[in-house]
Design a protein around this motif. Structure first.
Motif, short mmCIF file in Angstrom:
data_model
loop_
_atom_site.label_atom_id
_atom_site.label_comp_id
_atom_site.label_asym_id
_atom_site.label_seq_id
_atom_site.Cartn_x
_atom_site.Cartn_y
_atom_site.Cartn_z
N LYS A 300 73.22 -18.27 -104.47
CA LYS A 300 73.68 -17.01 -103.87
C LYS A 300 75.19 -17.01 -103.68
N GLU A 301 75.74 -18.19 -103.34
CA GLU A 301 77.17 -18.28 -103.02
C GLU A 301 78.05 -17.99 -104.24
N ASN A 302 77.46 -17.97 -105.42
CA ASN A 302 78.26 -17.75 -106.63
C ASN A 302 78.32 -16.28 -107.07
N TYR A 303 77.78 -15.41 -106.25
CA TYR A 303 77.81 -13.97 -106.58
C TYR A 303 78.42 -13.20 -105.41
N ARG A 304 79.06 -12.10 -105.75
CA ARG A 304 79.51 -11.21 -104.68
C ARG A 304 79.69 -9.79 -105.24
N PHE A 305 79.65 -8.82 -104.33
CA PHE A 305 79.96 -7.45 -104.72
C PHE A 305 81.46 -7.24 -104.58
N HIS A 306 82.01 -6.46 -105.46
CA HIS A 306 83.40 -6.08 -105.32
C HIS A 306 83.46 -4.56 -105.42
N ASP A 307 83.75 -3.91 -104.28
CA ASP A 307 83.81 -2.45 -104.29
C ASP A 307 85.08 -1.98 -104.97
N HIS A 308 84.98 -0.93 -105.77
CA HIS A 308 86.18 -0.41 -106.43
C HIS A 308 87.02 0.36 -105.42
N GLU A 309 88.28 0.00 -105.36
CA GLU A 309 89.16 0.74 -104.45
C GLU A 309 89.56 2.05 -105.11
N LYS A 310 89.88 1.90 -106.39
CA LYS A 310 90.33 3.10 -107.10
C LYS A 310 89.15 3.62 -107.92
N LEU A 311 88.57 4.73 -107.46
CA LEU A 311 87.41 5.26 -108.17
C LEU A 311 87.86 6.09 -109.36
N ALA A 312 87.11 6.00 -110.45
CA ALA A 312 87.38 6.90 -111.57
C ALA A 312 87.17 8.33 -111.06
N HIS A 313 87.84 9.29 -111.69
CA HIS A 313 87.80 10.65 -111.14
C HIS A 313 86.38 11.22 -111.05
N TYR A 314 85.47 10.70 -111.89
CA TYR A 314 84.11 11.26 -111.90
C TYR A 314 83.16 10.52 -110.97
N ALA A 315 83.59 9.40 -110.37
CA ALA A 315 82.66 8.58 -109.60
C ALA A 315 82.81 8.85 -108.11
#
Ligand code: ATP
Length: 516
Positions: A300-315
């Protein structure tokens, strides 16, 4: 071993053991293009199957398609790829090397972050259990000054990317004295936009050939078929369409082996939902996809989520699942809430309605979309780098030896079992051959009678074969064989007649799917 050395060893191991070869190697290869060898192709097929089954087999409302690589060129106008699928590139005039300006800046930030981490590690070693990291971060002068540098660069960089300000990107590189890793100089050109799509011509010139693109993502093949699938399959929202296929990107800096290739394969699923419910489904797929990764058992320790700070204009939401590669945490999969952008664009450009009639609501609408997008080759690299181990082992005579072992999940391993006659006489090879003939309908088996048994075990360890079956003189008497387990190297005596059942239980993809 330094992680970089480990990575180099992994690349040569892949070549030596028939996993991955540089493309057209006799002509010195083609940059960022690779061929899969006899074991690589099996591993790749198994990863693909694990993904496909987790989508199409396990979900009644997800179906698969296989769209063509070539698509009508207007597809790429509508999707925005012709105008905006660009990377900012910059050249160093002295080394003549080309870089992505954004990557240069990101790597510079990473280097400063490493310095911060070093200070923290040093302090932790000094203060031991009493160490309070948060306090240290907020009071240590050096860390504070490094952190403020990071924040400052980050703010400028995010703004420049958002505003597409190429001059400012260059200025950030200049102001931070970022040098070319090859020439060591700061002799930079202007920053230019570079479109990543490969194009070619379709039809003969006399007929008026048209410019077509090699698809840079598989997703658009799903969007343009949305109504075909929905109508022919009588699908009700929410439903998904899955696809695995080749994608092509003329990456500016292609490196890190299979991580960034110019020809690669994607496994994508677009999930069509009622507008307004998309963020719930986004969370649902985040969790589902993380489970899929964790089921492989690499920690488990080898995975993580990374939220996008800069969203594409459509997301309206997007994140990556990152895995800890030997060169750091990097994206393996993207999960994106793409709103109705793509279907709407195709509706505008094609003039065809891309709407769904919802019988429950008695109204038509363009569905919103959650996308899960993972690179098959990148997943391959993740799995093989997680599986690669060098271990010191003790030989029977008490001396030490090294073994390289690929600890692949059994259900993904290219060869499931190797059958080895202890010696090449006394009828042992015949029995071993017969076992292979019996089991070859169920599993990918190998027969090997060359070299000492120890060397044969080493060869199987190196390709990740989870089980070795050894036929010896006792087999002649009581129809039993030894089964040797790759990871523990323990051996057990089992009847030949029970082999199929024992192995089937261990190598079935079912065991992974059941965890999802
Ligand atoms: P990156 O930021 O690494 O360039 P991306 O955000 O452009 O990736 P997507 O367009 O979201 O990537 O593609 C989805 C997935 O496809 C990625 O998570 C990755 O696994 C894979 N992928 C993208 N580009 C490449 C490539 N050049 N080589 C191998 N795999 C790739």
């Amino acid at each position: 071993m330094a992680l970089e050395d480990l990575f180099k060893k992994l690349v040569s191991h892949c070549k030596e053991y028939g996993y991955v070869f540089p493309s057209s190697e006799i002509y010195d290869g083609l940059s960022a293009v690779y061929d899969y060898g006899q074991y690589g192709v099996e591993l790749k097929n198994n990863i693909r199957k694990y993904w496909w089954d987790s989508m199409v087999l396990l979900n009644r409302n997800i179906v698969g398609i296989d769209a063509a690589i070539f698509m009508h060129p207007t597809t790429w106008k509508a999707s925005g790829h012709v105008d905006a699928f660009n990377d900012p590139l910059i050249d160093n005039r002295d080394s003549k090397k080309r870089y992505r300006a954004d990557t240069l800046i990101e790597e510079h930030i990473e280097k400063i972050e490493e310095k911060v981490q070093k200070e923290i590690d040093k302090a932790r070693a000094k203060f031991g259990d009493a160490f309070d990291e948060a306090k240290f971060r907020s009071t240590n002068q050096r860390v504070l000054s490094l952190q403020s540098k990071i924040d400052e660069i980050h703010a400028r960089y995010s703004r420049a990317m958002k505003e597409n300000n190429l001059a400012e990107l260059r200025q950030i590189i200049i102001d931070n004295e970022i040098v070319c890793p090859i020439s060591g100089t700061r002799n930079w050109t202007e920053v230019r936009q570079f479109n990543l799509m490969f194009s070619t011509e379709m039809g003969s010139t006399a007929d008026g050939a048209i410019k077509v693109y090699l698809r840079p993502e598989t997703a658009q093949g799903i969007f343009v078929n949305f109504l075909n699938v929905q109508k022919s399959g009588r699908m009700k929202v929410p439903f998904g369409i899955a696809q695995v296929g080749k994608a092509f990107r003329n990456e500016i800096v292609a490196r890190q082996f299979l991580f960034r290739m110019r020809e690669f394969e994607q496994m994508e699923m677009q999930y069509f939902v009622t507008p307004g419910t998309e963020l719930e489904w986004y969370e649902y797929w985040k969790e589902k996809r993380m489970k899929w990764h964790l089921a492989l058992g690499f920690g488990k320790e080898n995975y993580r989520f990374h939220d996008h700070e800069k969203l594409a204009h459509y997301a309206n939401a997007a994140c990556d699942i990152e895995y800890k590669f030997p060169f750091g945490f990097k994206e393996v999969e993207g999960i994106h809430s793409r709103t109705d952008f793509d279907l709407k664009q195709h509706q505008i450009y094609s003039g065809k309605k891309m709407q769904y009639f919802d019988p429950d609501k008695n109204e038509s609408y363009i569905p919103y979309v959650i996308e899960t997008s993972i690179g098959l080759d990148r997943m391959f690299l993740h799995i093989i780098s997680a599986a690669y181990h060098e271990e010191e082992i003790e030989k029977e005579d008490g001396t030490k030896d090294m073994r390289v072992v690929l600890r692949l999940p059994s259900c993904l391993a290219p060869v499931k079992l190797a059958v080895l006659p202890l010696i090449r006489k006394d009828g042992l090879p015949e029995i071993a051959e017969k076992i292979v003939e019996d089991l070859k309908f169920d599993f990918n088996c190998q027969y090997d009678d060359k070299d000492s048994i120890g060397r044969r075990y080493r060869r199987q360890d190196a390709i990740g074969t989870p089980y070795c079956i050894t036929v010896d003189h006792q087999t002649l008497e009581d129809q039993t064989v030894t089964i040797r387990y790759r990871d523990s190297m323990e051996q057990e005596r089992v009847p030949v007649a029970g082999l199929r059942e024992i192995i089937a239980e261990k190598v079935s993809i079912r065991s992974l799917l059941k965890q999802l």
